[in-house]
Write a protein that holds these residues in place. Structure first.
Motif, PDB file in Angstrom:
ATOM      1  N   HIS A   1      11.577   9.241  14.818  1.00 10.34           N
ATOM      2  CA  HIS A   1      11.288   7.839  14.470  1.00 10.34           C
ATOM      3  C   HIS A   1      12.483   6.973  14.849  1.00 10.34           C
ATOM      4  O   HIS A   1      13.425   6.793  14.080  1.00 10.34           O
TER       5      HIS A   1
ATOM      6  N   HIS B   1      13.829   3.270  17.129  1.00  8.31           N
ATOM      7  CA  HIS B   1      13.471   1.956  17.705  1.00  8.31           C
ATOM      8  C   HIS B   1      14.544   1.655  18.751  1.00  8.31           C
ATOM      9  O   HIS B   1      15.410   0.807  18.528  1.00  8.31           O
TER      10      HIS B   1
ATOM     11  N   HIS C   1       3.749   2.446  10.298  1.00 12.33           N
ATOM     12  CA  HIS C   1       4.805   2.093   9.346  1.00 12.33           C
ATOM     13  C   HIS C   1       4.140   1.636   8.046  1.00 12.33           C
ATOM     14  O   HIS C   1       3.392   0.657   8.052  1.00 12.33           O
TER      15      HIS C   1
ATOM     16  N   HIS D   1       7.591   6.376   6.582  1.00  9.28           N
ATOM     17  CA  HIS D   1       8.207   5.839   5.355  1.00  9.28           C
ATOM     18  C   HIS D   1       7.400   6.197   4.107  1.00  9.28           C
ATOM     19  O   HIS D   1       7.874   6.917   3.247  1.00  9.28           O
TER      20      HIS D   1
ATOM     21  N   ASP E   1      15.406   5.689  12.621  1.00 10.63           N
ATOM     22  CA  ASP E   1      14.956   4.304  12.520  1.00 10.63           C
ATOM     23  C   ASP E   1      15.821   3.452  13.465  1.00 10.63           C
ATOM     24  O   ASP E   1      16.531   3.993  14.313  1.00 10.63           O
TER      25      ASP E   1
END
Ligand SMILES: [Zn+2]
Length: 396
Positions: free
Chosen positions: A57, A59, A212, A244, A298
């Motif tokens: 996960h 970004h 998410h 999450h 993240d």
């Protein structure tokens, strides 16, 4: 073709052995083997051999790595939407070059032992597919050094910003591995329509779903139910991840058991970072029940927060801290989530330190895997598909 012999290495902290890599695969693990001609010898000095770290996960499109420091100035009341709007506006104002920033993050990740990344990529009506194209460029640049999956992600909302659905679909046609979603009640304010749209895109294009879900308590639990219903209706078992899912740490035990049943029946994976100060999923309980788990970094050094790094051993350490784990076996359970758990969600069937599997692994200092986590050692070698791609923290 890559032929490697790792001398004196300890798989998962076990006894010292040698590992032969032929043509990108682990060919033999033994202390006494006939050495083929023309082999690259790596003296591993009794270091650990661990499978490559899997960031399930990320970004990578939104980091500010290497740029001047930006004080965090997310305006009140600091709901998810306030973070999202602040980020979108500041990225435009700062003129962030997604291709450059994502390449830097991937380079740093490889140097820290990451061999696989699943990254969400923002798609919105301001940026269009700009971030998406930047990440695709990075994926191509590092195609021999890293396995990357992409998730077309409506970070700014989907139904509330007309034109987003078409852009997401465009990204899926350009090769996204999964379609993302975001807080269907609190951001889009229409959970049924939001999830119907996301699942419809997944169903029509044959891609996975990775949503998410920050929504708390019963609101989040309701979304889990809706996601499970759609997974079942479309036969997407094994292709859905919820990221999450803080609500799993908020509902009472009886309701949690019901949600776990739904998650198991639909083979849904749970991604948790243990981030923040609030509740998060009870990872050990989920694991013991048979739920598939993965974790990730993240966003790293971005406009949301400052504590995430590219280093997945640091993620394991933070998760262990949040879980209150002290025993080595508990830390190693989390390391398993950050390796095998991530490889499972990314459907890498040839992953792991076993003869016949792809040679994706790291050689790192430590008596045991837990010591490597605690000391945050820099890998001596990072091997991807049988090639040494980084050594002593430097990309080769
Ligand atoms: Zn995220």
């Amino acid at each position: 073709m890559s032929n490697l012999l790792l001398k004196n290495v300890r798989p998962m902290g076990g006894s010292a052995t040698d590992v032969l890599v032929m043509n990108d695969r682990i060919a033999q693990i033994d202390t006494d083997m006939t050495i083929p001609a023309s082999i690259n010898l790596l003296d591993c000095g009794g270091h650990l051999l661990l499978p490559g770290l899997v960031n399930a996960h990320a970004h990578i499109d939104k980091n500010l790595l290497g740029l001047p420091w930006r004080p965090n100035s997310v305006p009140e009341p600091r709901r998810i939407k306030d973070y999202v709007d602040n980020e979108r506006q500041q990225r435009i104002a700062l003129g962030i070059d997604t291709a450059k920033q994502s390449a830097l993050e991937v380079q740093m990740a490889i140097e820290a032992g990451v061999t696989h990344i699943r990254t969400h990529v923002d798609i919105d009506t301001d940026a269009g597919l700009q971030h998406w194209k930047g990440v695709l460029q990075t994926k191509e640049t590092f195609k021999d050094q890293l396995t990357m999956q992409t998730v077309a992600f409506p970070q700014s909302g989907m139904l509330i910003r007309q034109g987003t659905i078409e852009l997401l679909e465009e990204a899926v046609k350009m090769g996204a591995d999964a379609i993302g979603g975001l807080d269907p009640s609190t951001v889009d304010r229409d959970p049924v329509k939001h999830l119907d749209t996301v699942f419809d895109i997944a169903d029509r294009h044959g891609v996975e779903v990775d949503i998410h879900l920050h929504e708390p308590g019963m609101l989040g639990a309701f979304a889990v139910e809706l996601i499970a219903e759609r997974t079942q209706a479309l036969g997407l078992q094994g292709k859905v991840t919820i990221s999450h899912v803080f609500c799993l740490g908020m509902v009472d035990d009886a309701y949690l058991d019901k949600l776990i049943r739904l998650i198991l029946d639909n083979d849904i994976t749970i991604m948790s970072l243990g981030s923040g100060s609030g509740a998060f999923p009870p990872l050990k309980k989920l694991h013991d029940a048979g739920v598939k788990l993965c974790t990730g970094t993240d966003g790293v050094h971005d406009l949301w927060g400052i504590y995430n790094s590219v280093n997945m051993l640091d993620r394991v350490r933070l998760l262990g801290y949040r879980c209150g784990f002290r025993r080595d076996e508990d830390v190693e359970f989390l390391l398993d989530v950050a390796t095998y758990g991530g490889a499972t969600v990314m459907k890498d069937d040839n992953y792991g330190i076993k003869v016949g599997n792809t040679a994706d692994f790291i050689v790192i200092a430590g008596e045991t895997p837990t010591e490597a986590v605690v000391n945050q050692a820099v890998p001596k070698y990072v091997v991807k598909r049988g090639q040494v791609v980084a050594s002593d923290g430097k990309l080769l």
